[in-house]
Design a protein around this motif. Sequence first.
Motif, PDB file in Angstrom:
ATOM      1  N   SER A  41       0.853  -1.186   0.000  1.00 59.04           N
ATOM      2  CA  SER A  41       0.000   0.000   0.000  1.00 59.04           C
ATOM      3  C   SER A  41       0.885   1.230   0.000  1.00 59.04           C
ATOM      4  CB  SER A  41      -0.897   0.013   1.241  1.00 59.04           C
ATOM      5  OG  SER A  41      -1.616   1.239   1.309  1.00 59.04           O
ATOM      6  N   ARG A  42       0.509   2.208  -0.796  1.00 54.72           N
ATOM      7  CA  ARG A  42       1.303   3.440  -0.802  1.00 54.72           C
ATOM      8  C   ARG A  42       1.107   4.218   0.506  1.00 54.72           C
ATOM      9  NH1 ARG A  42      -2.687   4.517  -4.840  1.00 54.72           N
ATOM     10  NH2 ARG A  42      -4.108   6.155  -4.174  1.00 54.72           N
ATOM     11  N   GLY A  43       0.132   3.822   1.325  1.00 52.47           N
ATOM     12  CA  GLY A  43      -0.108   4.503   2.598  1.00 52.47           C
ATOM     13  C   GLY A  43       0.651   3.913   3.779  1.00 52.47           C
ATOM     14  N   PHE A  44       1.385   2.797   3.555  1.00 52.09           N
ATOM     15  CA  PHE A  44       2.109   2.123   4.634  1.00 52.09           C
ATOM     16  C   PHE A  44       3.469   1.664   4.142  1.00 52.09           C
ATOM     17  CE2 PHE A  44      -2.270   1.907   5.814  1.00 52.09           C
ATOM     18  CZ  PHE A  44      -2.278   2.003   7.198  1.00 52.09           C
ATOM     19  N   ASP A  45       4.440   1.628   5.061  1.00 53.56           N
ATOM     20  CA  ASP A  45       5.768   1.148   4.691  1.00 53.56           C
ATOM     21  C   ASP A  45       5.796  -0.358   4.457  1.00 53.56           C
ATOM     22  OD1 ASP A  45       6.928   3.651   4.717  1.00 53.56           O
ATOM     23  OD2 ASP A  45       7.642   3.485   6.785  1.00 53.56           O
ATOM     24  N   ASP A  46       4.934  -1.100   5.163  1.00 53.10           N
ATOM     25  CA  ASP A  46       4.944  -2.553   5.040  1.00 53.10           C
ATOM     26  C   ASP A  46       3.529  -3.094   5.198  1.00 53.10           C
ATOM     27  OD1 ASP A  46       6.315  -5.137   4.851  1.00 53.10           O
ATOM     28  OD2 ASP A  46       5.777  -5.379   6.959  1.00 53.10           O
ATOM     29  N   VAL A  47       3.177  -4.041   4.346  1.00 52.16           N
ATOM     30  CA  VAL A  47       1.877  -4.711   4.430  1.00 52.16           C
ATOM     31  C   VAL A  47       2.132  -6.202   4.281  1.00 52.16           C
ATOM     32  CG1 VAL A  47      -0.418  -4.968   3.406  1.00 52.16           C
ATOM     33  CG2 VAL A  47       0.703  -2.734   3.372  1.00 52.16           C
ATOM     34  N   SER A  48       1.533  -6.997   5.161  1.00 48.71           N
ATOM     35  CA  SER A  48       1.698  -8.444   5.068  1.00 48.71           C
ATOM     36  C   SER A  48       0.434  -9.146   5.531  1.00 48.71           C
ATOM     37  CB  SER A  48       2.907  -8.910   5.890  1.00 48.71           C
ATOM     38  OG  SER A  48       2.774  -8.500   7.235  1.00 48.71           O
ATOM     39  N   LEU A  49       0.305 -10.385   5.089  1.00 53.21           N
ATOM     40  CA  LEU A  49      -0.813 -11.223   5.513  1.00 53.21           C
ATOM     41  C   LEU A  49      -0.405 -11.982   6.772  1.00 53.21           C
ATOM     42  CD1 LEU A  49      -1.770 -12.524   1.999  1.00 53.21           C
ATOM     43  CD2 LEU A  49      -3.341 -11.353   3.525  1.00 53.21           C
ATOM     44  N   HIS A  50      -1.295 -11.992   7.762  1.00 52.07           N
ATOM     45  CA  HIS A  50      -1.039 -12.702   9.016  1.00 52.07           C
ATOM     46  C   HIS A  50      -2.243 -13.559   9.384  1.00 52.07           C
ATOM     47  CE1 HIS A  50       2.338  -9.979   9.571  1.00 52.07           C
ATOM     48  NE2 HIS A  50       2.698 -10.692  10.611  1.00 52.07           N
ATOM     49  N   GLU A  51      -1.991 -14.472  10.286  1.00 47.65           N
ATOM     50  CA  GLU A  51      -3.051 -15.313  10.817  1.00 47.65           C
ATOM     51  C   GLU A  51      -2.895 -15.381  12.327  1.00 47.65           C
ATOM     52  OE1 GLU A  51      -4.978 -19.639   9.851  1.00 47.65           O
ATOM     53  OE2 GLU A  51      -2.810 -19.449   9.691  1.00 47.65           O
ATOM     54  N   HIS A  96      -5.766 -11.877   8.490  1.00 45.34           N
ATOM     55  CA  HIS A  96      -5.910 -10.423   8.415  1.00 45.34           C
ATOM     56  C   HIS A  96      -4.673  -9.804   7.770  1.00 45.34           C
ATOM     57  CE1 HIS A  96      -3.820 -11.259  12.204  1.00 45.34           C
ATOM     58  NE2 HIS A  96      -3.224 -10.093  12.032  1.00 45.34           N
ATOM     59  N   LEU A  97      -4.799  -8.545   7.400  1.00 45.72           N
ATOM     60  CA  LEU A  97      -3.668  -7.770   6.895  1.00 45.72           C
ATOM     61  C   LEU A  97      -3.020  -7.038   8.062  1.00 45.72           C
ATOM     62  CD1 LEU A  97      -5.108  -5.985   3.733  1.00 45.72           C
ATOM     63  CD2 LEU A  97      -3.328  -7.726   3.771  1.00 45.72           C
ATOM     64  N   MET A  98      -1.713  -7.024   8.095  1.00 48.97           N
ATOM     65  CA  MET A  98      -0.991  -6.164   9.031  1.00 48.97           C
ATOM     66  C   MET A  98      -0.449  -5.006   8.216  1.00 48.97           C
ATOM     67  SD  MET A  98      -1.245  -7.188  12.109  1.00 48.97           S
ATOM     68  CE  MET A  98      -0.195  -5.906  12.744  1.00 48.97           C
ATOM     69  N   LEU A  99      -0.886  -3.805   8.550  1.00 45.54           N
ATOM     70  CA  LEU A  99      -0.478  -2.575   7.881  1.00 45.54           C
ATOM     71  C   LEU A  99       0.457  -1.843   8.837  1.00 45.54           C
ATOM     72  CD1 LEU A  99      -4.161  -2.013   7.006  1.00 45.54           C
ATOM     73  CD2 LEU A  99      -2.441  -2.310   5.234  1.00 45.54           C
ATOM     74  N   MET A 100       1.732  -1.809   8.511  1.00 44.35           N
ATOM     75  CA  MET A 100       2.749  -1.280   9.421  1.00 44.35           C
ATOM     76  C   MET A 100       3.286   0.076   8.961  1.00 44.35           C
ATOM     77  SD  MET A 100       2.846  -3.810  11.555  1.00 44.35           S
ATOM     78  CE  MET A 100       4.316  -3.490  12.492  1.00 44.35           C
ATOM     79  N   GLN A 101       3.544   0.929   9.945  1.00 46.71           N
ATOM     80  CA  GLN A 101       4.144   2.240   9.732  1.00 46.71           C
ATOM     81  C   GLN A 101       3.359   3.088   8.731  1.00 46.71           C
ATOM     82  OE1 GLN A 101       6.533   3.130  11.803  1.00 46.71           O
ATOM     83  NE2 GLN A 101       6.517   1.067  12.661  1.00 46.71           N
ATOM     84  N   PRO A 102       2.193   3.593   9.156  1.00 45.95           N
ATOM     85  CA  PRO A 102       1.407   4.445   8.254  1.00 45.95           C
ATOM     86  C   PRO A 102       2.189   5.711   7.902  1.00 45.95           C
ATOM     87  CG  PRO A 102       0.536   4.536  10.491  1.00 45.95           C
ATOM     88  CD  PRO A 102       1.606   3.480  10.487  1.00 45.95           C
TER      89      PRO A 102
END
Length: 152
Positions: free
Chosen positions: A71-81, A113-119
């Motif tokens: 995502s251009r809105g976050f430094d890191d995006v990953s899938l988690h469970e 879920h998605l983990m959206l890190m560092q907005p």
Amino acid sequence: MNTTRLLCLLAVLAGAAAATTVHAAPAKACVPQFRAGWVRLPPAPSTPMAAGFGTFVNDCAQPAAVASASSRGFDDVSLHESVQVDGVNRMREVEKLALPANGQVTLAPGGLHLMLMQPKQALVEGASVPVTFKLEDGRSIEATLQVRKTAP
């Protein structure tokens, strides 16, 4: 004379066949979709992470797999469970998320879920978060997730 007519007829038919092939519309590839996407509003504007949810819908006849997200809105995006290990809830990263043919996979609180890190900016209710899911075969799914205080 009959040979000449036959050759002309064959040339016309060959040209018509070639024209049909050139102008035929290519079949549109089936791509899974991500629907009803949302991001839970973090408790404080300075929170360095957020969680995203929604449903992958694969109406295609072939299975697919999500290999990554960004995502251009976050430094890191990953899938988690979220999983329970020895009575303790833990999160683990999902390397690849299988999307079965003619099926759905839901990302929901307490599970995938998605983990959206560092907005890159503080999230506010009602904002839109663009996310790109990269499929294992190189194709992409573009999605927009809505920031909400509670689940829809």
